[in-house]
Design an enzyme around this catalytic site. Structure first.
Site, PDB file in Angstrom:
ATOM      1  N   TRP A 135      -2.029   4.767   3.159  1.00 43.65           N
ATOM      2  CA  TRP A 135      -1.471   5.201   2.340  1.00 43.65           C
ATOM      3  C   TRP A 135      -0.606   5.085   1.080  1.00 43.65           C
ATOM      4  O   TRP A 135      -1.118   3.922   0.860  1.00 43.65           O
ATOM      5  CB  TRP A 135      -0.184   6.181   4.073  1.00 43.65           C
ATOM      6  CG  TRP A 135      -0.365   6.233   5.033  1.00 43.65           C
ATOM      7  CD1 TRP A 135      -0.879   7.461   5.292  1.00 43.65           C
ATOM      8  CD2 TRP A 135       0.422   5.354   5.699  1.00 43.65           C
ATOM      9  NE1 TRP A 135      -1.182   6.894   6.906  1.00 43.65           N
ATOM     10  CE2 TRP A 135      -0.573   5.992   7.214  1.00 43.65           C
ATOM     11  CE3 TRP A 135       1.132   3.892   6.312  1.00 43.65           C
ATOM     12  CZ2 TRP A 135       0.279   5.537   8.411  1.00 43.65           C
ATOM     13  CZ3 TRP A 135       1.103   3.926   8.036  1.00 43.65           C
ATOM     14  CH2 TRP A 135       0.913   4.009   8.820  1.00 43.65           C
ATOM     15  N   ILE A 193       1.536   2.304   0.761  1.00 43.23           N
ATOM     16  CA  ILE A 193       1.408   1.466   0.759  1.00 43.23           C
ATOM     17  C   ILE A 193      -0.050   0.578   0.455  1.00 43.23           C
ATOM     18  O   ILE A 193      -0.608  -0.350  -0.904  1.00 43.23           O
ATOM     19  CB  ILE A 193       1.209   0.843   2.250  1.00 43.23           C
ATOM     20  CG1 ILE A 193       3.010   1.272   2.171  1.00 43.23           C
ATOM     21  CG2 ILE A 193       1.474  -0.334   2.486  1.00 43.23           C
ATOM     22  CD1 ILE A 193       2.714   1.012   4.276  1.00 43.23           C
ATOM     23  N   CYS A 194      -1.078   1.414   0.678  1.00 46.46           N
ATOM     24  CA  CYS A 194      -2.729   0.614   0.605  1.00 46.46           C
ATOM     25  C   CYS A 194      -2.562   1.132  -1.156  1.00 46.46           C
ATOM     26  O   CYS A 194      -3.439   0.739  -0.974  1.00 46.46           O
ATOM     27  CB  CYS A 194      -3.863   0.682   1.952  1.00 46.46           C
ATOM     28  SG  CYS A 194      -2.707   0.150   3.536  1.00 46.46           S
ATOM     29  N   VAL A 195      -2.674   1.882  -1.307  1.00 44.70           N
ATOM     30  CA  VAL A 195      -3.117   2.678  -2.732  1.00 44.70           C
ATOM     31  C   VAL A 195      -1.746   1.395  -3.246  1.00 44.70           C
ATOM     32  O   VAL A 195      -2.394   0.998  -4.935  1.00 44.70           O
ATOM     33  CB  VAL A 195      -2.382   3.742  -3.176  1.00 44.70           C
ATOM     34  CG1 VAL A 195      -3.385   3.881  -4.337  1.00 44.70           C
ATOM     35  CG2 VAL A 195      -3.225   4.450  -2.001  1.00 44.70           C
TER      36      VAL A 195
END
Length: 217
Positions: A115, A118-120
């Site tokens: 997402w 978070i992960c970006v």
């Protein structure tokens, strides 16, 4: 903040590197900032555009045994390519990913993933601090809410990241329609994934190939 202006601030395929992060079923199941179909379409288009311009692309997932494999629409673009599976939530703390990125010798780092918040956001902020020129493709990413996506974008801009959409990036890589080899291949991607623009192109081709009624032979 470093202002991005001047010709050298535009993205170039020969200097670009794409990292696609966690386009997996688990993340897609709670994607609420965008239509999930659109994110799959746009992430696939981004992958295909990178292939058109020979931009090295790193595919990475997080705990794929539980979260699922990366969408086949993406992995099919790069048949046989290894997907780096991580335990780190922050991709940029995974040595295999960072080593693969550095091995390309490129500094224009382009990221999309699920997402956004978070992960970006985490790898973007870390990579910016390490001197990478980072661009986020917002419409090939997505979050658990519209608010989460927007706040993450604001946070990354404040850290110095550049924001683009997949079609804007593809146009920047193309830069000149006289570059015929990539123009033909990119047009195919636009036909498949750019909705109205692709359909309008097909309509234009239809009209150009339709005889005019009553015209002299």
């Amino acid at each position: 903040m470093t202002f991005r202006n001047g010709l050298n601030s535009l993205l170039r395929p020969e200097d670009s590197l794409l990292v696609l992060i966690d386009h997996q079923p688990y993340q897609l199941a709670n994607l609420n900032s965008h239509d999930p179909h659109m994110v799959v379409n746009n992430a696939t288009a981004l992958a295909k555009a990178a292939k058109v311009f020979d931009v090295p692309t790193i595919l990475t997932s997080v705990v794929a045994d539980r979260g699922g494999l990366i969408f086949p629409q993406i992995t099919d673009v790069f048949p046989g390519q290894e997907v780096i599976d991580r335990t780190f939530i922050n991709t940029w703390e995974d040595r295999a990913v960072v080593d693969a990125a550095r091995a390309t010798g490129r500094k224009q780092l382009i990221i999309a993933g699920l997402w956004t918040e978070i992960c970006v956001a985490m790898p973007v902020i870390q990579a910016l601090g390490e001197g990478w020129d980072v661009t986020v493709i917002t419409d090939a990413s997505g979050a658990v809410s519209v608010e989460a996506h927007q706040v993450a974008i604001q946070r990354m801009i404040a850290a110095g990241a550049n924001m683009m959409t997949w079609l804007a990036l593809a146009a920047e890589w193309q830069r000149d329609w006289a570059r015929a080899d990539s123009a033909v291949a990119l047009t195919e991607v636009i036909k498949q994934h750019a909705a109205g623009s692709g359909i309008a192109y097909l309509w234009e081709q239809q009209l150009l190939n339709t005889p005019v009624q009553g015209a002299a032979a």
